[in-house]
Scaffold this motif. Structure first.
Motif, PDB file in Angstrom:
ATOM      1  N   VAL A   1       1.754   7.096  -6.766  1.00  0.00           N
ATOM      2  CA  VAL A   1       0.873   7.846  -7.123  1.00  0.00           C
ATOM      3  C   VAL A   1       1.157   9.359  -6.733  1.00  0.00           C
ATOM      4  N   LYS A   2       1.684   9.573  -5.464  1.00  0.00           N
ATOM      5  CA  LYS A   2       2.234  10.665  -5.105  1.00  0.00           C
ATOM      6  C   LYS A   2       3.382  11.607  -5.983  1.00  0.00           C
TER       7      LYS A   2
ATOM      8  N   PRO B   1      -1.361  10.474   1.701  1.00  0.00           N
ATOM      9  CA  PRO B   1      -1.482   8.784   1.994  1.00  0.00           C
ATOM     10  C   PRO B   1      -2.595   8.236   3.013  1.00  0.00           C
TER      11      PRO B   1
ATOM     12  N   THR C   1      -0.501  14.552  -2.629  1.00  0.00           N
ATOM     13  CA  THR C   1      -1.448  13.706  -2.076  1.00  0.00           C
ATOM     14  C   THR C   1      -1.344  13.278  -0.407  1.00  0.00           C
TER      15      THR C   1
ATOM     16  N   SER D   1       1.026   4.329  -2.993  1.00  0.00           N
ATOM     17  CA  SER D   1       0.560   5.317  -2.443  1.00  0.00           C
ATOM     18  C   SER D   1       1.850   6.505  -3.088  1.00  0.00           C
TER      19      SER D   1
ATOM     20  N   VAL E   1       0.770  -1.290   0.055  1.00  0.00           N
ATOM     21  CA  VAL E   1       0.026   0.059   0.012  1.00  0.00           C
ATOM     22  C   VAL E   1       1.051   1.481  -0.078  1.00  0.00           C
ATOM     23  N   SER E   2       2.044   1.387   0.891  1.00  0.00           N
ATOM     24  CA  SER E   2       2.845   2.336   0.895  1.00  0.00           C
ATOM     25  C   SER E   2       3.605   2.838  -0.460  1.00  0.00           C
TER      26      SER E   2
ATOM     27  N   GLN F   1      -5.482   9.413   3.969  1.00  0.00           N
ATOM     28  CA  GLN F   1      -6.871   9.214   3.500  1.00  0.00           C
ATOM     29  C   GLN F   1      -6.936   9.085   2.162  1.00  0.00           C
ATOM     30  N   SER F   2      -6.055   8.817   1.303  1.00  0.00           N
ATOM     31  CA  SER F   2      -5.924   8.363   0.118  1.00  0.00           C
ATOM     32  C   SER F   2      -6.996   9.545  -0.740  1.00  0.00           C
ATOM     33  N   LYS F   3      -6.210  10.578  -0.501  1.00  0.00           N
ATOM     34  CA  LYS F   3      -6.926  11.815  -1.305  1.00  0.00           C
ATOM     35  C   LYS F   3      -5.759  13.027  -1.636  1.00  0.00           C
ATOM     36  N   TYR F   4      -5.889  13.401  -2.707  1.00  0.00           N
ATOM     37  CA  TYR F   4      -5.116  14.401  -3.129  1.00  0.00           C
ATOM     38  C   TYR F   4      -5.557  16.007  -2.627  1.00  0.00           C
TER      39      TYR F   4
END
Length: 517
Positions: free
Chosen positions: A24-25, A95, A93, A21, A17-18, A97-100
Motif C-alpha cells: 500500500v505504501k 504502518p 503511510t 502495508s 501484514v507487513s 497506525q494504518s493511516k496515511y
C-alpha cells in the motif's frame, strides 16, 4: 461421518501484514509522489523531539501532516492553527497506525487575504498584552552620543542613514548586520535588539543611546520577518529607545506598533535621531545673545529708574530756596518796618511814658516767642530732610537688592552655558584623542607587518643572502663565476671565495667471492 470437512482450496496469495502495508505504501507513493495541498491548519502539536504534527482540513475531510525537525527550522512560515495554507510535500503511510499522512517540507500562505487575517489576529493578541500601549513608550534622547542600527550591510538603507547622519550631526554609529527578509530575518533582528540592550555601560563597546531598526520597502511577504512575535517582543522589551524604519510610508508592520517611534523611511529615522548641527549652533548663539541682551536690560532698566527717581526728588538745596527767598524778601521789608515801628513806639512813649519794667517784660516775651519759632523752623527742616534721605536710602537698598538678584541669575545662566560648552569641548577632546590612538595603533600594526615580512626576520631562521659585486646572487652558476662573495647573516656579513668542490673518491671494488662448491 466427520463433522469437520476440509475447506475448498484457493489460489489467492496470502499476504503478511507487513507485506500488505508495504505494498500500500509503495502504491500510494508511486501514485502521489509530490503534491501541493490547500487547506486550513487544524490541531498543531510541537513535541520535545522538534517535529511538528498538524492537520490539514477542509469542510469535509482531514489530512494528517508532519514536518520533521530538520525541515521545520527551514520553513518560511510556521504553521499556526486557523491559517489557510498551501502545503507541499509527499504522501506516505504510517504502518504503525494504518493511516496515511503528508510529509511537508514547504508551507506558504494561501493568498494575501490569509496573511492579512493572520497578521490582524496576531496584532490583536499582542495589543491585548499591552505591548502597543502609548504609556510605555519612551521619549527619544535629544542628542544621542552613540546610535545602534540594525539592518543589512548590502542594501542602500545603511548608506542613506549614514549619509543623513553625517550631514545633520556627525555621531558614532554601531551597525549590527542582519538579514532583513527570509527565514533568518526574525531571529537575527530579535537577537540584535537584545544584544544592544545587553551591552554594559562603560564597556569596551559603547552602549547605544538610541536604536534604529531599518529596511527598505517591499511586499508583505518580504516584510513578514518584522511581523514575527519574537521581533515585536524584543522591540517592546528594549530598554533603549527604538525607532522603527521598516518599509516605505505606506508599509506597516507590527514592530511599528511596539517601537517608541515610527519613521516613514530610513532617512526620516536618521532625521528624527539627531538635530541639525548648524541649526543647533545657531540656536545656541541666539540664546546666548538673548541672554546677554536680557542681562544688560535687567541692569540698565533699574539704573535708569533710579536716575528718573533721583530727578523727581530734586536737589536738597532746592527744598530751602523758596524759604530763603521769602526770608530775603521779608528781611528787606523788615528793616524799614522796624524803623517805623521804633519811631511810632518812640512817639507813643514820649507822649505817654511806659514803665521800664513793663517794656522789659514785653521785650523778653517777644524774644522768647521768636526763639521758639526759630527752633521749630530748624527742627521741621531737619525732620523733612531726614525723611527724604531715609526714603532715598530705602529705595537705593531695594534697587541694589533687585540688581543683585538679577546679576546672580545672570551669573548662574552664564555658568550653566559655560559648563555645557566645557562638556562639549571635553567630548571633542576625547574624540580627538581616540582618533589619534586609533591612528597610532594602525601605524604600529603596519610597522609590525613590515618587520614580519622583511627579510631580516627570515635571516634569523637560518637563511643567508649572497651578495656579489653587482647585487644579490641567486644561482649557483653565477656564484661559481665570482672571485668572492659576501654572505649576509642575521648578525653580520662574511666574505668567502668560491672553490670547486673535490670529486668524491671512488670506493674500491670489493674482491670477487668464489663459491667453494
Amino acid at each position: 461421518m466427520d463433522l469437520l470437512e476440509d475447506a475448498p482450496g484457493s489460489n489467492a496469495h496470502e499476504f503478511t501484514v507487513s507485506e500488505l502495508s508495504g505494498a500500500v505504501k509503495r502504491s500510494l507513493e508511486d501514485q502521489f509522489g509530490r503534491v501541493r495541498v490547500r487547506g486550513e491548519i487544524g490541531r498543531v502539536s510541537r513535541p520535545s523531539s522538534g517535529h511538528i504534527y498538524f492537520d490539514l482540513k477542509d469542510d469535509r475531510s482531514v489530512l494528517a501532516a508532519v514536518t520533521w525537525k530538520g525541515q521545520a527550522a527551514k520553513l518560511a512560515q510556521r504553521p499556526e492553527e486557523g491559517m489557510e495554507v498551501i502545503a507541499t510535500g509527499r504522501i506516505t503511510t504510517f504502518p504503525g497506525q494504518s493511516k496515511y499522512q503528508l510529509i511537508v517540507d514547504q508551507i506558504e500562505p494561501a493568498g494575501l487575504g490569509a496573511l492579512m487575517a493572520m497578521l490582524e489576529k496576531r496584532r490583536q493578541a499582542l495589543a491585548a498584552e499591552g505591548l502597543f500601549d502609548e504609556a510605555r513608550k519612551r521619549p527619544l534622547p535629544s542628542l544621542p552620543r552613540v546610535i545602534g542600527v540594525v539592518t543589512s550591510l548590502s542594501g542602500a538603507v545603511i548608506r542613506d542613514i549614514l549619509h543623513r547622519l553625517r550631514d545633520r550631526f556627525p555621531t558614532r554609529v554601531l551597525i549590527w548586520p542582519v538579514a532583513v527578509q527570509g527565514e533568518g530575518c526574525a531571529p537575527q533582528v530579535a537577537a540584535a535588539i537584545r544584544g544592544f540592550n545587553d551591552l554594559p555601560q562603560g564597556g569596551p563597546i559603547p552602549r547605544p543611546d538610541l536604536l534604529i531598526v531599518a529596511r527598505g520597502g517591499g511586499s508583505l511577504e518580504d516584510l513578514w520577518g518584522f511581523n514575527e512575535e519574537a521581533v515585536v517582543r524584543a522591540a517592546a522589551e528594549s530598554r533603549i529607545p527604538l525607532i522603527s524604519a521598516v518599509g516605505h510610508e505606506t508599509d506597516t508592520t507590527l514592530i511599528d506598533f511596539a517601537s517608541d517611534r515610527r519613521a516613514p523611511t530610513p532617512t526620516a529615522a536618521a532625521e528624527m535621531a539627531v538635530p541639525v548641527l548648524a541649526e543647533l549652533a545657531a540656536r545656541l548663539a541666539e540664546s546666548q545673545a538673548r541672554l546677554t541682551r536680557c542681562s544688560q536690560h535687567h541692569i540698565d532698566r533699574p539704573r535708569q529708574r533710579l536716575r528718573d527717581l533721583s530727578r523727581a526728588l530734586g536737589r536738597p538745596g532746592a527744598l530751602t530756596e523758596g524759604a530763603r527767598q521769602r526770608l530775603d524778601l521779608w528781611a528787606g521789608r523788615l528793616d524799614p518796618a522796624l524803623h517805623g515801628l521804633v519811631r511810632t513806639r518812640r512817639h507813643q512813649l514820649a507822649a505817654r511814658p511806659m514803665p521800664v519794667a513793663l517794656l522789659r517784660r514785653f521785650t523778653d516775651r517777644k524774644a522768647h516767642a521768636l526763639h521758639g519759632l526759630e527752633h521749630r523752623l530748624d527742627s521741621a527742616a531737619t525732620r523733612r530732610l531726614e525723611r527724604r534721605r531715609d526714603r532715598t536710602v530705602a529705595m537705593g537698598e531695594r534697587l541694589e537688592a533687585s540688581l543683585a538678584r538679577v546679576m546672580a541669575g545672570t551669573r548662574r545662566a552664564i555658568a550653566q552655558q559655560d559648563q555645557r560648552l566645557a562638556d562639549l569641548a571635553r567630548r571633542l577632546d576625547g574624540a580627538v584623542q581616540r582618533a589619534i590612538r586609533n591612528r597610532d595603533q594602525a601605524m604600529q600594526r603596519v610597522d609590525r607587518l613590515r618587520l614580519s615580512l622583511g627579510y631580516k626576520e627570515t635571516l634569523k631562521r637560518g637563511f643567508v643572502v649572497v651578495h656579489g659585486p653587482d647585487g644579490v646572487v641567486t644561482t649557483a652558476q653565477a656564484a661559481r663565476q665570482l672571485p668572492q662573495m659576501d654572505l649576509e647573516f642575521a648578525d653580520g656579513r662574511v666574505t668567502v671565495r668560491p672553490e670547486s668542490a673535490p670529486k668524491p673518491a671512488r670506493k674500491p671494488k670489493p674482491p670477487e667471492q668464489k663459491s667453494l662448491f
